[in-house]
Design a protein around this motif. Structure first.
Motif, mmCIF file in Angstrom:
data_model
loop_
_atom_site.group_PDB
_atom_site.id
_atom_site.type_symbol
_atom_site.label_atom_id
_atom_site.label_comp_id
_atom_site.label_asym_id
_atom_site.label_seq_id
_atom_site.Cartn_x
_atom_site.Cartn_y
_atom_site.Cartn_z
ATOM 1 N N VAL A 179 0.841 -1.204 0.000
ATOM 2 C CA VAL A 179 0.000 0.000 0.000
ATOM 3 C C VAL A 179 0.872 1.249 0.000
ATOM 4 O O VAL A 179 0.591 2.224 -0.717
ATOM 5 N N GLN A 180 1.947 1.241 0.776
ATOM 6 C CA GLN A 180 2.811 2.420 0.867
ATOM 7 C C GLN A 180 3.504 2.713 -0.461
ATOM 8 O O GLN A 180 3.638 3.873 -0.862
ATOM 9 N N TYR A 181 3.927 1.654 -1.158
ATOM 10 C CA TYR A 181 4.527 1.846 -2.483
ATOM 11 C C TYR A 181 3.505 2.457 -3.447
ATOM 12 O O TYR A 181 3.824 3.354 -4.233
ATOM 13 N N LEU A 182 2.273 1.969 -3.382
ATOM 14 C CA LEU A 182 1.234 2.467 -4.284
ATOM 15 C C LEU A 182 0.879 3.919 -3.956
ATOM 16 O O LEU A 182 0.691 4.750 -4.860
ATOM 17 N N ILE A 183 0.786 4.239 -2.672
ATOM 18 C CA ILE A 183 0.497 5.611 -2.270
ATOM 19 C C ILE A 183 1.584 6.555 -2.777
ATOM 20 O O ILE A 183 1.298 7.665 -3.257
ATOM 21 N N ASP A 184 2.842 6.126 -2.709
ATOM 22 C CA ASP A 184 3.946 6.955 -3.211
ATOM 23 C C ASP A 184 3.776 7.261 -4.698
ATOM 24 O O ASP A 184 4.016 8.388 -5.149
ATOM 25 N N VAL A 185 3.347 6.260 -5.465
ATOM 26 C CA VAL A 185 3.118 6.470 -6.907
ATOM 27 C C VAL A 185 2.002 7.481 -7.122
ATOM 28 O O VAL A 185 2.121 8.411 -7.937
ATOM 29 N N PHE A 186 0.900 7.321 -6.386
ATOM 30 C CA PHE A 186 -0.227 8.247 -6.531
ATOM 31 C C PHE A 186 0.174 9.672 -6.131
ATOM 32 O O PHE A 186 -0.237 10.644 -6.762
ATOM 33 N N GLU A 187 0.983 9.792 -5.069
ATOM 34 C CA GLU A 187 1.403 11.112 -4.598
ATOM 35 C C GLU A 187 2.206 11.861 -5.659
ATOM 36 O O GLU A 187 2.120 13.087 -5.765
ATOM 37 N N ARG A 188 2.979 11.130 -6.444
ATOM 38 C CA ARG A 188 3.843 11.773 -7.440
ATOM 39 C C ARG A 188 3.051 12.515 -8.512
ATOM 40 O O ARG A 188 3.574 13.398 -9.180
ATOM 41 N N HIS A 189 1.788 12.166 -8.677
ATOM 42 C CA HIS A 189 0.971 12.846 -9.689
ATOM 43 C C HIS A 189 0.451 14.192 -9.181
ATOM 44 O O HIS A 189 -0.113 14.974 -9.968
ATOM 45 N N GLU A 190 0.616 14.457 -7.895
ATOM 46 C CA GLU A 190 0.311 15.760 -7.297
ATOM 47 C C GLU A 190 -1.088 16.276 -7.661
ATOM 48 O O GLU A 190 -1.276 17.451 -7.973
ATOM 49 N N GLY A 191 -2.058 15.378 -7.615
ATOM 50 C CA GLY A 191 -3.433 15.768 -7.863
ATOM 51 C C GLY A 191 -3.808 15.922 -9.317
ATOM 52 O O GLY A 191 -4.961 16.259 -9.632
ATOM 53 N N GLN A 192 -2.880 15.666 -10.232
ATOM 54 C CA GLN A 192 -3.167 15.772 -11.666
ATOM 55 C C GLN A 192 -3.767 14.466 -12.193
ATOM 56 O O GLN A 192 -3.544 13.393 -11.625
ATOM 57 N N PRO A 193 -4.545 14.529 -13.285
ATOM 58 C CA PRO A 193 -5.189 13.311 -13.812
ATOM 59 C C PRO A 193 -4.169 12.254 -14.242
ATOM 60 O O PRO A 193 -3.126 12.591 -14.814
ATOM 61 N N PHE A 194 -4.468 11.003 -13.965
ATOM 62 C CA PHE A 194 -3.612 9.898 -14.405
ATOM 63 C C PHE A 194 -4.438 8.627 -14.457
ATOM 64 O O PHE A 194 -5.501 8.525 -13.840
ATOM 65 N N SER A 195 -3.950 7.641 -15.198
ATOM 66 C CA SER A 195 -4.583 6.319 -15.243
ATOM 67 C C SER A 195 -4.077 5.486 -14.080
ATOM 68 O O SER A 195 -2.867 5.373 -13.860
ATOM 69 N N THR A 196 -4.996 4.908 -13.337
ATOM 70 C CA THR A 196 -4.627 4.083 -12.182
ATOM 71 C C THR A 196 -4.269 2.653 -12.565
ATOM 72 O O THR A 196 -3.780 1.890 -11.727
ATOM 73 N N ALA A 197 -4.496 2.265 -13.819
ATOM 74 C CA ALA A 197 -4.452 0.852 -14.213
ATOM 75 C C ALA A 197 -3.105 0.196 -13.942
ATOM 76 O O ALA A 197 -3.021 -0.836 -13.274
ATOM 77 N N LYS A 198 -2.021 0.778 -14.461
ATOM 78 C CA LYS A 198 -0.718 0.117 -14.379
ATOM 79 C C LYS A 198 -0.242 -0.010 -12.939
ATOM 80 O O LYS A 198 0.183 -1.084 -12.503
ATOM 81 N N SER A 199 -0.321 1.080 -12.171
ATOM 82 C CA SER A 199 0.202 1.044 -10.803
ATOM 83 C C SER A 199 -0.614 0.109 -9.922
ATOM 84 O O SER A 199 -0.055 -0.600 -9.068
ATOM 85 N N ILE A 200 -1.933 0.083 -10.102
ATOM 86 C CA ILE A 200 -2.763 -0.841 -9.315
ATOM 87 C C ILE A 200 -2.437 -2.290 -9.660
ATOM 88 O O ILE A 200 -2.290 -3.142 -8.772
ATOM 89 N N ASN A 201 -2.308 -2.590 -10.951
ATOM 90 C CA ASN A 201 -1.968 -3.958 -11.347
ATOM 91 C C ASN A 201 -0.620 -4.381 -10.784
ATOM 92 O O ASN A 201 -0.444 -5.520 -10.334
ATOM 93 N N ASN A 202 0.357 -3.461 -10.809
ATOM 94 C CA ASN A 202 1.673 -3.772 -10.250
ATOM 95 C C ASN A 202 1.574 -4.094 -8.762
ATOM 96 O O ASN A 202 2.159 -5.069 -8.275
ATOM 97 N N ALA A 203 0.840 -3.244 -8.026
ATOM 98 C CA ALA A 203 0.737 -3.420 -6.580
ATOM 99 C C ALA A 203 0.044 -4.727 -6.223
ATOM 100 O O ALA A 203 0.524 -5.492 -5.361
ATOM 101 N N VAL A 204 -1.086 -4.994 -6.864
ATOM 102 C CA VAL A 204 -1.838 -6.219 -6.569
ATOM 103 C C VAL A 204 -1.031 -7.449 -6.956
ATOM 104 O O VAL A 204 -0.985 -8.446 -6.206
ATOM 105 N N SER A 205 -0.377 -7.391 -8.104
ATOM 106 C CA SER A 205 0.406 -8.536 -8.558
ATOM 107 C C SER A 205 1.557 -8.833 -7.616
ATOM 108 O O SER A 205 1.962 -9.994 -7.454
ATOM 109 N N ASN A 206 2.086 -7.806 -6.971
ATOM 110 C CA ASN A 206 3.192 -8.031 -6.048
ATOM 111 C C ASN A 206 2.783 -8.844 -4.828
ATOM 112 O O ASN A 206 3.628 -9.505 -4.207
#
Length: 506
Positions: free
Chosen positions: A159-186
Motif C-alpha cells: 500500500v505504501q509503495y502504491l500511495i507513493d506512486v499516486f502522490e507523485r501525480h500531485e493531484g493531476q489526472p492519471f490512469s490508475t491501471a498500471k500502478s494498481i496492477n503492479n501493486a496487486v500482482s506483487n
C-alpha cells in the motif's frame, strides 16, 4: 448434347448430398433425443446460434436469452452444444448441490491455447492432476500468508509503495491501471516467488501486460469465432497474438523458477515455488515417481496463481476508485467512517468488523461491476438429470454469474450501485447468499480470502489518504461505466485525480 445438360445437374446433386452428409456428420452428434427437454433459441445447421449472439457482448446476449428461455437452456456455439445456467438458485443448485456432476472444466479452443498442450495446473486441469495441485496449493499457500497476518503485512507494505506512486501525480489526472496492477500482482508474487518486484522491473511489467492482454484477446470477436469454428479461424491475428503471449510468459516463468531452483534451501522455503521444488526433490530422494510434480506442472500452476491473483483484484480496485469519483457522496461516507473508527493510523484487517459501510461498498462494487460475468466454463463429468433436464456427460456448461449478481429476485436494485444491498436497517454489514463473485462449489476461487483482504486494505488505505475525483472539466455524471471489451469486465480507459487528504501513521 443431352449429356452436357445432365453432367452439371449430377455434379450439383452430388455436391448438395456431400454437403448434407458433412453437416450431418459435424452437427448431428451434438443433438440428442432429449433436445426437446432443453429450451433455447433454434440453431441453424453448422452455424448454430451464431446469428443470434453478439460476439462483442457475449455475456449480455446470454443474460437476455435467459429472460426468455429460463434458468436452464442451450445455445449452439457453431456446432457445439452448450448448456447455460442462469439465476442464483439454479447456479447454486448446480455448482454446490451437484458439485461432482458439474465439476469438470471445459476447455474451449481459446482456453486450450491459454492453458497449453499439457492442460495441467489448477484452472484448466481435470481429474487427479487438478485434485492434487489444488490440494497442494491450498495447503502451502496458507503457509505463506494466504489470508493470514503475514499476508496483511505484505499488503500494508505494498500500500505504501502504491500511495507513493499516486502522490507523485500531485493531484493531476492519471490512469490508475498500471500502478494498481503492479501493486496487486506483487502480493501474489511475494507469496508464490517469495519476494516482490520493483514497479520498474521490465520482466515483471511485461508478464502483467501480457496476462492482461490475454483477457482482452479472449473477449475479442475473432477469438469468439475461433472458439466456434477453430478450423476456419485458427489463423486469426488475435489467436496468434494470444499464443505468442502465452509462450513468452511461460518462458519467463521458467526463468524465474530456474533462479529460485538454483538458490533453493529446502529448510527455508521462501514461497510456493520453493515448497513445490522441495517436495519434488524429496520425492526424487525417495526414488518416488509422481508425474504431478514435474516442472511443466509447476510452470502452469504458478502462471495460474499469478494471473488469478492479479487481474480480478486489480480490476475490482480500478472499478471501486472510478465509482468513488462518480459517486462522491458515497466516498464521503466511507471517509467519515474511517475518520471516526480509525483516525489517521494505518487501517488493519481487524478494523473490518467496525467499518461496515466500507465493507458494503467493496462487496457492492464486486456485485455491480460483475468482473467475471461468465464463470470459467464447466463440463459435466457424467450424464445428469438436472431440474428435469437431461444433460449428457461431457457437455460444456456456462454458469452465468451475471444472472446471479443481477438476479432481480435476489437484489432490491440489481442494476444500480447501491451499498445498502449489504447493510441492514441498523447499518450493520450483512452477507448475502446471492453474492457469488468468486463462483461456488469445487471450482470456486481458492484465493477468495486473500482477495477480500487485499480489496479491504488497499481500498480503505487509498480513500483514507486521497479523495478521488474526475479530471478538471469532467462532471461526475460524465464518467463512463461502460466496460471495455474483454473476457472480464474491465473499466474503459479513464483518468482520475487523487487529491491528497494528509498522512497515515503506521
Amino acid at each position: 448434347m443431352e449429356n452436357l445438360f445432365l453432367q452439371p445437374t449430377s455434379t450439383t446433386t452430388l455436391l448438395v448430398t456431400a454437403g448434407i452428409l458433412l453437416v450431418w456428420y459435424v452437427f448431428y452428434p451434438n443433438f440428442d433425443r432429449k433436445r426437446k427437454d432443453l429450451p433455447g433459441p433454434r440453431p441453424l445447421p453448422l452455424f448454430g446460434n451464431l446469428f443470434q449472439i453478439n460476439p462483442k457482448s457475449f455475456n449480455s446476449t446470454l443474460y437476455e436469452l435467459s429472460k426468455k428461455y429460463g434458468s436452464v437452456f442451450t445455445v449452439y456455439l457453431g456446432p457445439q452444444k452448450v448448456v447455460i445456467l442462469a439465476g442464483y438458485k439454479t447456479v447454486k443448485d448446480a455448482l454446490v448441490n451437484h458439485a461432482v456432476e458439474f465439476g469438470d472444466r471445459y476447455s474451449s479452443p481459446g482456453f486450450h491455447d491459454l492453458s497449453g498442450e499439457q492442460r495441467n495446473g489448477i484452472i484448466f486441469a481435470n481429474g487427479d492432476s487438478w485434485k492434487e495441485m489444488r490440494r497442494f496449493a491450498l495447503i502451502n499457500l496458507r503457509d505463506f500468508g494466504m489470508g493470514k497476518k503475514a499476508a496483511e503485512n505484505k499488503i500494508i507494505e505494498e500500500v505504501q509503495y502504491l500511495i507513493d506512486v499516486f502522490e507523485r501525480h500531485e493531484g493531476q489526472p492519471f490512469s490508475t491501471a498500471k500502478s494498481i496492477n503492479n501493486a496487486v500482482s506483487n502480493i501474489i508474487s511475494s507469496i508464490v516467488f517469495g519476494s516482490r518486484f520493483e514497479y520498474s522491473d521490465e520482466e515483471f511489467t511485461l508478464m502483467i501486460t501480457r496476462a492482461n492482454d490475454n483477457f482482452r484477446l479472449l473477449g475479442s470477436s475473432s477469438l469468439q469465432l475461433y472458439n466456434m469454428f477453430p478450423w476456419i479461424f485458427q489463423w486469426a491475428r488475435n489467436r496468434r497474438h494470444l499464443k505468442r503471449n502465452v509462450a513468452e510468459n511461460r518462458k519467463q516463468m521458467k526463468r524465474l523458477i530456474g533462479r529460485l531452483q538454483g538458490t533453493l534451501n529446502v529448510e527455508m522455503c521462501r514461497g510456493f515455488v520453493d515448497t513445490f521444488l522441495a517436495h519434488r526433490q524429496k520425492l526424487e530422494d525417495l526414488k518416488i515417481t509422481d508425474a504431478h510434480y514435474d516442472i511443466e506442472n509447476l510452470v502452469s500452476t504458478t502462471a495460474n496463481l499469478f494471473v488469478a491473483g492479479t487481474d480480478t483484484t486489480g480490476t475490482t480496485l480500478r472499478w471501486i476508485l472510478l465509482l468513488m469519483a462518480k459517486y462522491p457522496q458515497i466516498q464521503d461516507q466511507v471517509q467519515a467512517e474511517l475518520s471516526r473508527v480509525v483516525g489517521d493510523r494505518q487501517v488493519r484487517a481487524e478494523d473490518r468488523k467496525n467499518l461496515p459501510f466500507a465493507d458494503a461498498v467493496i462487496h457492492e462494487t464486486q456485485r455491480f461491476a460483475n468482473i467475471l460475468p461468465i464463470s470459467v466454463p464447466h463440463q459435466t463429468s457424467t450424464d445428469v438429470t438436472f431440474q428435469g433436464h437431461f444433460i449428457r456427460k461431457g457437455t460444456p456448461v456456462f454458469p452465468l454469474l451475471t444472472s446471479v449478481l443481477w438476479d432481480e429476485s435476489e437484489w432490491e436494485s440489481p442494476h444500480t450501485f447501491n451499498p445498502a444491498h449489504f447493510l441492514d436497517k441498523d447499518g450493520k454489514f450483512v452477507k448475502r447468499d446471492a453474492f457469488m463473485a468468486f463462483s461456488a462449489g469445487r471450482r470456486a476461487c481458492p484465493g477468495e480470502g486473500l482477495a477480500q483482504m487485499e480489496l479491504f486494505l488497499f481500498f480503505t488505505s487509498l480513500v483514507q489518504r486521497f479523495s478521488f475525483t474526475p479530471p478538471p472539466g469532467v462532471k461526475e455524471d460524465d464518467l463512463d461505466l461502460t466496460p471495455a471489451l474483454s473476457f472480464t469486465r474491465t473499466p474503459s480507459p479513464h483518468e482520475l485525480c487523487a487529491i491528497s487528504r494528509g498522512g497515515i501513521q503506521n
